[in-house]
Design a protein around this motif. Structure first.
Motif, mmCIF file in Angstrom:
data_model
loop_
_atom_site.group_PDB
_atom_site.id
_atom_site.type_symbol
_atom_site.label_atom_id
_atom_site.label_comp_id
_atom_site.label_asym_id
_atom_site.label_seq_id
_atom_site.Cartn_x
_atom_site.Cartn_y
_atom_site.Cartn_z
ATOM 1 N N TYR A 266 0.905 -1.009 -0.029
ATOM 2 C CA TYR A 266 -0.015 0.046 -0.134
ATOM 3 C C TYR A 266 0.737 1.225 -0.034
ATOM 4 O O TYR A 266 1.835 1.473 0.915
ATOM 5 C CB TYR A 266 -0.725 -0.103 1.304
ATOM 6 C CG TYR A 266 -1.836 1.291 1.288
ATOM 7 C CD1 TYR A 266 -2.887 1.626 0.740
ATOM 8 C CD2 TYR A 266 -1.176 2.121 2.395
ATOM 9 C CE1 TYR A 266 -3.376 2.875 0.865
ATOM 10 C CE2 TYR A 266 -1.935 3.342 2.493
ATOM 11 C CZ TYR A 266 -3.097 3.890 1.707
ATOM 12 O OH TYR A 266 -3.920 4.843 1.999
ATOM 13 N N PHE A 267 0.676 2.133 -0.944
ATOM 14 C CA PHE A 267 1.098 3.425 -1.063
ATOM 15 C C PHE A 267 0.345 4.435 -1.450
ATOM 16 O O PHE A 267 -0.730 4.176 -1.982
ATOM 17 C CB PHE A 267 2.732 3.279 -1.618
ATOM 18 C CG PHE A 267 2.642 2.973 -3.066
ATOM 19 C CD1 PHE A 267 2.664 4.193 -3.986
ATOM 20 C CD2 PHE A 267 2.343 1.609 -3.706
ATOM 21 C CE1 PHE A 267 2.392 3.815 -5.471
ATOM 22 C CE2 PHE A 267 2.029 1.458 -4.776
ATOM 23 C CZ PHE A 267 2.416 2.600 -5.894
ATOM 24 N N THR A 268 0.992 5.761 -1.084
ATOM 25 C CA THR A 268 0.231 7.112 -1.670
ATOM 26 C C THR A 268 0.747 7.939 -2.712
ATOM 27 O O THR A 268 2.192 7.607 -2.509
ATOM 28 C CB THR A 268 -0.458 7.938 -0.454
ATOM 29 O OG1 THR A 268 0.695 8.509 -0.008
ATOM 30 C CG2 THR A 268 -1.252 7.048 0.342
ATOM 31 N N ARG B 274 -7.150 14.654 -1.897
ATOM 32 C CA ARG B 274 -6.003 14.559 -0.528
ATOM 33 C C ARG B 274 -4.921 13.734 -1.189
ATOM 34 O O ARG B 274 -3.724 14.284 -0.764
ATOM 35 C CB ARG B 274 -6.744 13.989 0.594
ATOM 36 C CG ARG B 274 -8.101 14.683 1.199
ATOM 37 C CD ARG B 274 -8.632 14.003 2.389
ATOM 38 N NE ARG B 274 -7.887 13.946 3.405
ATOM 39 C CZ ARG B 274 -7.949 13.601 4.662
ATOM 40 N NH1 ARG B 274 -9.156 13.086 5.051
ATOM 41 N NH2 ARG B 274 -6.930 13.649 5.666
ATOM 42 N N PHE B 275 -5.269 12.426 -1.805
ATOM 43 C CA PHE B 275 -4.175 11.954 -2.441
ATOM 44 C C PHE B 275 -4.725 10.854 -3.022
ATOM 45 O O PHE B 275 -5.944 10.408 -3.155
ATOM 46 C CB PHE B 275 -3.077 11.179 -1.289
ATOM 47 C CG PHE B 275 -3.909 10.511 -0.163
ATOM 48 C CD1 PHE B 275 -4.441 9.024 -0.280
ATOM 49 C CD2 PHE B 275 -4.251 11.109 0.975
ATOM 50 C CE1 PHE B 275 -4.951 8.342 0.510
ATOM 51 C CE2 PHE B 275 -5.004 10.348 2.087
ATOM 52 C CZ PHE B 275 -5.420 8.943 1.834
ATOM 53 N N TYR B 276 -3.674 10.075 -4.093
ATOM 54 C CA TYR B 276 -4.033 8.870 -4.779
ATOM 55 C C TYR B 276 -3.495 7.756 -3.975
ATOM 56 O O TYR B 276 -2.551 7.984 -3.145
ATOM 57 C CB TYR B 276 -3.607 9.004 -6.129
ATOM 58 C CG TYR B 276 -3.862 10.213 -6.961
ATOM 59 C CD1 TYR B 276 -5.337 10.271 -7.497
ATOM 60 C CD2 TYR B 276 -2.818 10.982 -7.590
ATOM 61 C CE1 TYR B 276 -5.676 11.213 -8.186
ATOM 62 C CE2 TYR B 276 -3.587 12.222 -8.256
ATOM 63 C CZ TYR B 276 -4.683 12.220 -8.751
ATOM 64 O OH TYR B 276 -5.315 13.168 -9.179
ATOM 65 N N ILE C 66 -5.499 -2.388 -7.066
ATOM 66 C CA ILE C 66 -6.561 -1.412 -6.987
ATOM 67 C C ILE C 66 -6.021 0.146 -7.030
ATOM 68 O O ILE C 66 -4.853 0.264 -6.084
ATOM 69 C CB ILE C 66 -7.506 -1.311 -5.619
ATOM 70 C CG1 ILE C 66 -7.817 -2.791 -5.625
ATOM 71 C CG2 ILE C 66 -8.851 -0.225 -5.709
ATOM 72 C CD1 ILE C 66 -8.693 -2.832 -4.167
ATOM 73 N N PHE C 67 -6.438 0.946 -7.777
ATOM 74 C CA PHE C 67 -5.790 2.468 -7.755
ATOM 75 C C PHE C 67 -6.896 3.230 -7.351
ATOM 76 O O PHE C 67 -8.369 3.255 -7.870
ATOM 77 C CB PHE C 67 -5.345 2.743 -9.456
ATOM 78 C CG PHE C 67 -5.014 4.338 -9.211
ATOM 79 C CD1 PHE C 67 -3.898 4.573 -8.762
ATOM 80 C CD2 PHE C 67 -5.902 5.227 -9.832
ATOM 81 C CE1 PHE C 67 -3.328 6.161 -8.790
ATOM 82 C CE2 PHE C 67 -5.637 6.797 -9.916
ATOM 83 C CZ PHE C 67 -4.527 6.916 -9.274
ATOM 84 N N ASN D 254 0.971 2.627 -11.705
ATOM 85 C CA ASN D 254 0.415 3.535 -10.888
ATOM 86 C C ASN D 254 0.601 5.122 -10.966
ATOM 87 O O ASN D 254 -0.238 6.093 -10.897
ATOM 88 C CB ASN D 254 0.442 3.284 -9.548
ATOM 89 C CG ASN D 254 -0.486 1.813 -9.390
ATOM 90 O OD1 ASN D 254 -1.793 1.754 -9.583
ATOM 91 N ND2 ASN D 254 0.049 0.661 -9.102
ATOM 92 N N PHE D 255 1.795 5.363 -11.492
ATOM 93 C CA PHE D 255 2.212 6.889 -11.836
ATOM 94 C C PHE D 255 1.534 7.618 -12.872
ATOM 95 O O PHE D 255 1.097 8.717 -12.890
ATOM 96 C CB PHE D 255 3.635 6.759 -11.434
ATOM 97 C CG PHE D 255 4.224 6.693 -10.249
ATOM 98 C CD1 PHE D 255 4.308 7.686 -9.003
ATOM 99 C CD2 PHE D 255 4.642 5.539 -9.962
ATOM 100 C CE1 PHE D 255 4.741 7.255 -7.862
ATOM 101 C CE2 PHE D 255 5.316 5.208 -8.735
ATOM 102 C CZ PHE D 255 5.470 6.112 -7.786
#
Length: 268
Positions: free
Chosen positions: A3-5, A17-19, A87-88, A136-137
């Motif tokens: 998991y990361f944002t 707020r963030f992805y 999941i994105f 994802n980026f």
């Protein structure tokens, strides 16, 4: 579990707020994974780019859960998959809903839609682009461009209430609706009506949701439940227990034990 944002570009910071990204490989001995989404003060755009989930109802009957938008909610939901997944998502302020979609937030609370239903053809095209993105980026770039383009359209705008919503989320100085209304030079009745249009819920309910999220962020803090309750502004232990049970479906003792569904990513 991974998991990361990813932070949004500067022009979207007042709205997004963030992805976030959640990926997980199912191994031997783990034929399925159940995720529980809890009540939340914000709205999420969710894209399943690797496999999919089914939603579980109260009798554990399953129905397909597609990529889509989950608006701010006081409800929890349960989902299951039997495959490794990716999941994105985009975690956005509810006050951004009128800016992106030209609809007041109180008209969307506790609702969820797939992208085809909610955004028609543009939603289908967006989902396809996210699915086919290299990583994802790149997904964050695609979604940022989509959201920025929607900001350029005429829509409902009340900067003062959008700021009020963000103020409640990020600040801890307000203990009552009266204090909030005074800050924005409105009567309690006026503030209640205007705030609800951009937060999705009246200020009292919204502050409960924000307080819950603040408490859940203490998941790995090693603090006692009493400490968490007091530091997050609960009047007493009974109010804390009531809200956690109502908004997550679990007694706080079990939720913070590490055994509850959907808490694995908090250990990452």
């Amino acid at each position: 579990m991974h998991y990361f944002t990813i932070p949004p570009p500067p022009e979207l910071k007042p709205y997004v707020r963030f992805y976030w990204v959640l990926e997980h490989e199912l191994g031997e001995g783990t034929p399925s994974y159940i995720y529980r989404s809890v009540a939340d003060a914000c709205t999420e755009l969710v894209f399943h780019y690797r496999s999919s989930f089914n939603e579980l109802n109260g009798k554990d009957e399953q129905s397909p859960s597609l990529s889509g938008i989950q608006f701010q909610t006081t409800q929890y939901r349960r989902f299951i998959t039997t495959e490794s997944f990716g999941i994105f998502g985009a975690y956005i302020y509810p006050s951004a809903v009128p800016y992106f979609f030209n609809i007041r937030s109180n008209q969307t609370s506790n609702q969820a839609f797939d992208f085809d239903t909610f955004l028609n053809r543009s939603g289908v095209e967006l989902e396809e682009q996210i699915m086919l993105a290299a990583d994802n980026f790149k997904r964050a770039e695609i979604l940022s461009s989509f959201l920025i383009a929607r900001l350029h359209k005429d829509g409902l705008k009340d900067e003062r209430m959008a700021i009020a919503v963000r103020d409640v989320i990020h600040g801890d100085r307000y203990q009552s609706v009266v204090e909030l209304a005074d800050t924005y030079n409105l009567s309690v009745r006026q503030f209640d009506r205007k705030f609800k249009e951009y937060a999705g819920f009246n200020p009292k309910t919204y502050m409960r949701l924000v307080r819950l999220q603040a408490a859940l962020k203490q998941y790995n803090s090693n603090k006692s439940l009493t400490q968490i309750a007091l530091e997050c502004g609960y009047y007493d232990q009974s109010h804390f227990i009531h809200d956690v049970k109502a908004f997550t479906g679990y007694h706080p003792g079990f939720y913070f034990s590490g055994k509850a569904e959907g808490t694995e990513y908090r250990n990452v």
